[in-house]
Structure formats: structure tokens, C-alpha cells
Design an enzyme around this catalytic site. Structure first.
Site, mmCIF file in Angstrom:
data_model
loop_
_atom_site.group_PDB
_atom_site.id
_atom_site.type_symbol
_atom_site.label_atom_id
_atom_site.label_comp_id
_atom_site.label_asym_id
_atom_site.label_seq_id
_atom_site.Cartn_x
_atom_site.Cartn_y
_atom_site.Cartn_z
ATOM 1 N N CYS A 271 25.595 -56.513 30.320
ATOM 2 C CA CYS A 271 26.290 -56.795 30.765
ATOM 3 C C CYS A 271 27.579 -57.149 30.317
ATOM 4 O O CYS A 271 28.907 -57.092 31.559
ATOM 5 C CB CYS A 271 26.240 -58.857 30.602
ATOM 6 S SG CYS A 271 24.320 -59.583 32.040
ATOM 7 N N HIS B 28 32.647 -62.765 32.053
ATOM 8 C CA HIS B 28 31.639 -61.941 33.090
ATOM 9 C C HIS B 28 31.076 -63.602 33.668
ATOM 10 O O HIS B 28 31.116 -65.125 32.811
ATOM 11 C CB HIS B 28 30.591 -62.002 31.486
ATOM 12 C CG HIS B 28 29.308 -61.676 31.821
ATOM 13 N ND1 HIS B 28 29.016 -61.247 33.260
ATOM 14 C CD2 HIS B 28 28.279 -62.149 31.333
ATOM 15 C CE1 HIS B 28 27.292 -60.616 33.225
ATOM 16 N NE2 HIS B 28 27.300 -61.812 32.379
ATOM 17 N N ASN C 294 24.778 -64.199 38.514
ATOM 18 C CA ASN C 294 24.941 -62.896 37.592
ATOM 19 C C ASN C 294 24.276 -62.153 38.161
ATOM 20 O O ASN C 294 23.894 -61.579 38.070
ATOM 21 C CB ASN C 294 23.946 -63.467 35.803
ATOM 22 C CG ASN C 294 24.806 -62.757 34.878
ATOM 23 O OD1 ASN C 294 25.685 -61.374 34.965
ATOM 24 N ND2 ASN C 294 24.840 -63.007 33.287
HETATM 25 O O1 UT7 Z 1 24.649 -62.055 31.007
HETATM 26 C C1 UT7 Z 1 23.642 -61.445 29.931
HETATM 27 C C2 UT7 Z 1 23.945 -62.532 28.539
HETATM 28 N N1 UT7 Z 1 23.006 -64.041 29.300
HETATM 29 C C3 UT7 Z 1 23.752 -65.536 28.718
HETATM 30 O O2 UT7 Z 1 24.562 -65.324 28.380
HETATM 31 C C4 UT7 Z 1 22.509 -66.350 29.141
HETATM 32 C C5 UT7 Z 1 22.590 -67.102 28.402
HETATM 33 N N2 UT7 Z 1 21.812 -68.397 28.445
HETATM 34 C C6 UT7 Z 1 22.290 -69.092 28.738
HETATM 35 O O3 UT7 Z 1 22.646 -69.481 29.375
HETATM 36 C C7 UT7 Z 1 20.496 -70.287 28.687
HETATM 37 O O4 UT7 Z 1 19.892 -70.403 28.069
HETATM 38 C C8 UT7 Z 1 19.736 -70.453 30.343
HETATM 39 C C9 UT7 Z 1 20.192 -70.911 31.709
HETATM 40 C C10 UT7 Z 1 19.060 -69.233 30.638
HETATM 41 C C11 UT7 Z 1 18.627 -71.625 29.876
HETATM 42 O O5 UT7 Z 1 19.403 -72.569 29.830
HETATM 43 P P1 UT7 Z 1 18.995 -73.627 28.458
HETATM 44 O O6 UT7 Z 1 19.765 -74.551 28.307
HETATM 45 O O7 UT7 Z 1 19.015 -73.029 27.146
HETATM 46 O O8 UT7 Z 1 17.349 -73.992 28.561
HETATM 47 P P2 UT7 Z 1 15.905 -74.163 27.616
HETATM 48 O O9 UT7 Z 1 15.991 -72.706 27.400
HETATM 49 O O10 UT7 Z 1 17.053 -74.503 25.790
HETATM 50 O O11 UT7 Z 1 15.253 -74.324 28.043
HETATM 51 C C12 UT7 Z 1 15.539 -76.267 28.020
HETATM 52 C C13 UT7 Z 1 14.252 -77.358 28.504
HETATM 53 C C14 UT7 Z 1 12.771 -75.980 28.422
HETATM 54 O O12 UT7 Z 1 11.772 -76.890 28.228
HETATM 55 P P3 UT7 Z 1 11.373 -77.688 26.524
HETATM 56 O O13 UT7 Z 1 10.370 -76.530 26.338
HETATM 57 O O14 UT7 Z 1 12.419 -78.566 26.457
HETATM 58 O O15 UT7 Z 1 10.071 -79.044 27.103
HETATM 59 C C15 UT7 Z 1 12.264 -75.064 29.048
HETATM 60 O O16 UT7 Z 1 10.806 -74.436 29.746
HETATM 61 O O17 UT7 Z 1 14.499 -76.403 30.210
HETATM 62 C C16 UT7 Z 1 12.925 -75.631 30.511
HETATM 63 N N3 UT7 Z 1 12.987 -74.375 31.493
HETATM 64 C C17 UT7 Z 1 13.062 -74.898 33.007
HETATM 65 N N4 UT7 Z 1 13.311 -76.071 33.855
HETATM 66 C C18 UT7 Z 1 13.559 -75.904 35.095
HETATM 67 C C19 UT7 Z 1 13.607 -73.085 31.294
HETATM 68 N N5 UT7 Z 1 14.253 -73.006 32.366
HETATM 69 C C20 UT7 Z 1 13.842 -73.416 33.377
HETATM 70 C C21 UT7 Z 1 13.756 -73.737 35.529
HETATM 71 N N6 UT7 Z 1 14.181 -74.942 36.026
HETATM 72 N N7 UT7 Z 1 14.624 -72.677 35.431
#
Ligand code: UT7
Length: 331
Positions: free
Chosen positions: A116, A256, A286
Site C-alpha cells: 500500500c 492512504h 482500499n
Molecule cells: O492498506 C494496508 C494496510 N491495512 C490496513 O491498514 C487495515 C488495518 N486493519 C483494519 O482496518 C481492521 O482491523 C479491519 C477492518 C480489517 C477489521 O476491523 P477490526 O475492528 O480490527 O475487527 P477485528 O478483526 O478485531 O474483528 C472484530 C470482530 C471479530 O469477531 P469476534 O472475534 O469479536 O467475535 C471478527 O470475526 O468482527 C468480526 N468480523 C466481522 N464481522 C462482520 C471480522 N470481519 C467482519 C465482517 N463482518 N466483515
């Protein structure tokens, strides 16, 4: 002798027509519009549906948009830098093909691959060629067909990424406009947190890698998020500090577009209100190497000569950094 700086003198962009909304994603994976919107800020993204078109198509459209809008003669372009994480092919350079297709017949070209941060690093590279005095027109392209490496059954990645392309032209400037400073970083600690396992020299493609879905993006989102939030804000603060800039001096943050929460954290740290932050994540998601130039395209008519812009990115590797640039033209 007057110092030559590298100024952006033209921008162009392209996104495919097909719109993949959060509502459609709700029918594909276990997710909701509400979750995606509150956790990322994304409402929809564009997808290049044609299976016979790769990243080069997005880059060519973006470059042609720039050429047409700003009346650039492609034969005068000296260098085409193709920033991408999804080259058309692993070996033949995508940039070389794009340069030929747009009529940049006197240019040489290469691909720059840094996840990225590809476009941000590309800005630094383009600037060095211009500052050398040997090159007068450097076309920097940022394009990615992210849909080609995403598993649309994986809700942790398929909701984030979209396809798109952007283009900027760098030319020499003697009024002190253009790229003023940069702070670029990388850290191999990130290799296991955001990656595609197979298809490279470490794990070549095989029946097994395909069956195991190892050609798709894997992201440990939580870890990447933590690193991105602190590091992107840190480099922005660093670049402001060493150029004696406070929030009031900066007209625009060009971040970004990975997650609205990461962008908000950087803006807060810089003391910038929302109106000074370029944002189009809600409509494109993204687009990896295309996020920064697509921001410029969307905000081009609000930019004024002399405006102070801080660009920032964070991506796989890890790779990240910030660039301070003075805008060089009024639209
Ligand atoms: O561009 C390159 C660099 N990339 C980035 O900068 C991305 C960085 N990361 C992020 O933007 C975020 O971590 C994400 C958007 C990918 C995820 O958001 P988060 O708030 O960090 O969620 P999480 O991974 O902590 O997941 C929280 C919960 C989990 O469920 P439990 O374990 O709490 O029951 C996930 O399984 O949300 C669940 N989850 C979803 N639920 C509904 C993960 N993806 C989804 C989804 N829809 N699409």
C-alpha cells in the site's frame, strides 16, 4: 543556481463501472452494512469485472485521463513509474506495457512494488529523477486490480479492497513548489501479518497452493491496524515537526484510504479538522496503490497553488511514510 524541485503538474484517474456495495456483500459473506461502515468507513467499492483485463488496463485509463485533461504530449514523457501490488504478470514489467500503450515511446519504465506504500515511495523516486536535472517529465502511476487477489468468501478481506488507478505527472519547478520533504520507513516484522503466501519464489504455485487458497490476500487485521494507527500518525507528526508546520499551516492531509479510523487518528495527531482531510474511502474502499492519486483527482479543483499537502500511507511489509509537498497549480 536555483534548486530544482519536483512538482505535480497534472493528475488523472479511473475506476471501473461496477459498484460492489455493502448490501451486495451482505449476500456473499456473513457481514452487515452497519459493521463495515462503522469499522472501516467503506460503503462501496469498484470492481473490474472483465477477466481479460489486468492492472495495466486501470493504469492506461488513468494515464489517458491525465494526458487528455492536461493536454500532455506522451512522447515528451521521460519515465513511467508503475506503482502496484498486482502487476499483470510476475515477470514482464506492467509499466513497460502501459508506457507503450499510452504512446510514451521515448520513456523507460519499471514497476515499484511496496504494497500500500507503492505510490508514496513512487513519489520519492519520481522526485529524485526530476531533481537530478536529467528528466523533465516523470509519470507516476498507481493502480491495482485488488479483486484479482481477494477471496470473496473471506469476510475479513473482501469488504475492504477495491480496484482503481491514478496518475500524476512530476515536472521540475524553480519556485520552491513540489516535494519538500519525506520520511519513509519499513520493517520486515510485518511480513507475516499482511501477505500472499504462494506464487512467489518461496512457495511457487502448485495444485496444493491453489486448493489451500494461498494465492489470496491474508491479513491479520487487528495487528496491522495497531501498527498503522501509531506509525502513520508518527510519520505525519515527524514531517510536520521538522518543517516547522503546525495544523494551521497544512491545508490538506492526503492519507492512504485503508480504514477511516486510521485516517482520523493521523488527522487528530496533526491537529487537522475533518474538512482538511481528503477522503473517498466510502466510495472506493482500499485501492492500494491508487488511493493517493484518486484523492488528488477528487479534490483537484479545491487545491490552490502554494497549498501545503502531507501525504501518508501504511501497508504490507510493513512499509509506511509521509511526504510533504507544496501544490503547484490552480485548476
Ligand atoms: O492498506 C494496508 C494496510 N491495512 C490496513 O491498514 C487495515 C488495518 N486493519 C483494519 O482496518 C481492521 O482491523 C479491519 C477492518 C480489517 C477489521 O476491523 P477490526 O475492528 O480490527 O475487527 P477485528 O478483526 O478485531 O474483528 C472484530 C470482530 C471479530 O469477531 P469476534 O472475534 O469479536 O467475535 C471478527 O470475526 O468482527 C468480526 N468480523 C466481522 N464481522 C462482520 C471480522 N470481519 C467482519 C465482517 N463482518 N466483515
Amino acid at each position: 543556481m536555483t534548486k530544482i524541485t519536483a512538482a505535480i503538474t497534472a493528475v488523472g484517474g479511473y475506476v471501473p463501472e461496477y459498484v460492489l456495495t455493502n448490501k451486495i456483500l451482505e449476500t456473499m459473506v456473513d457481514t452487515t452494512d452497519e459493521w463495515i461502515t462503522t469499522r472501516t468507513g467503506i460503503k462501496e467499492r469498484r470492481i473490474l469485472k472483465d477477466h481479460d483485463k489486468g492492472t495495466s488496463y486501470l493504469a492506461i485509463q488513468a494515464a489517458e485521463n491525465l494526458i487528455q485533461k492536461h493536454d500532455v504530449n506522451p512522447e515528451e514523457i521521460d519515465l513511467v513509474i508503475m506503482a502496484t501490488a498486482t502487476p499483470d504478470m510476475p515477470v514482464a514489467s506492467t509499466g513497460v506495457y502501459v508506457a507503450s500503450k499510452i504512446g510514451a515511446v521515448n520513456a523507460f519504465s519499471f514497476d515499484l512494488v511496496a504494497a500500500c506504500s507503492s505510490f508514496l515511495y513512487g513519489m520519492s523516486t519520481a522526485a529524485r529523477y526530476i531533481e537530478s536535472g536529467k528528466y523533465k517529465k516523470v509519470l507516476l502511476l498507481g493502480a491495482d486490480k485488488m479483486s484479482s487477489i481477494i477471496d470473496y468468501k473471506d469476510r475479513t478481506t473482501c469488504i475492504i479492497f477495491g480496484d482503481g488507478g491514478g496518475a500524476v505527472l512530476f515536472e521540475p519547478n524553480e519556485e520552491g513548489l513540489g516535494l519538500k520533504d519525506e520520511f519513509l520507513r519499513s520493517d520486515g516484522i510485518g511480513r507475516n501479518h499482511l501477505k500472499i503466501d504462494a506464487g512467489g519464489s518461496l512457495l511457487p504455485a502448485s495444485h496444493e497452493t491453489v486448493e489451500n487458497k494461498q494465492h489470496y490476500v491474508f491479513q491479520d487485521g487487528k495487528t496491522v491496524f495497531k501498527f498503522a494507527v501509531s506509525n502513520m500518525a508518527d510519520v505525519c507528526a515527524k514531517v510536520m515537526d521538522r518543517n516547522n508546520l503546525v495544523g494551521d499551516d497544512v491545508q490538506w492531509l492526503v492519507p492512504h484510504q485503508a480504514n477511516k479510523r486510521i485516517i482520523d487518528a493521523a488527522a487528530n495527531r496533526m491537529g487537522l479538522p475533518e474538512e482538511k482531510v481528503m477522503m473517498n474511502i466510502h466510495k472506493y474502499g482500499n485501492t492500494t496503490s491508487a488511493t493517493l492519486p484518486l484523492c488528488l483527482v477528487d479534490y483537484e479543483n479545491q487545491l490552490k497553488k502554494g497549498d501545503n499537502l502531507v501525504f501518508a500511507a501504511f501497508g504490507g511489509g510493513f512499509t509506511w511514510g509521509a511526504v510533504y509537498l507544496k501544490w503547484a497549480y490552480n485548476s
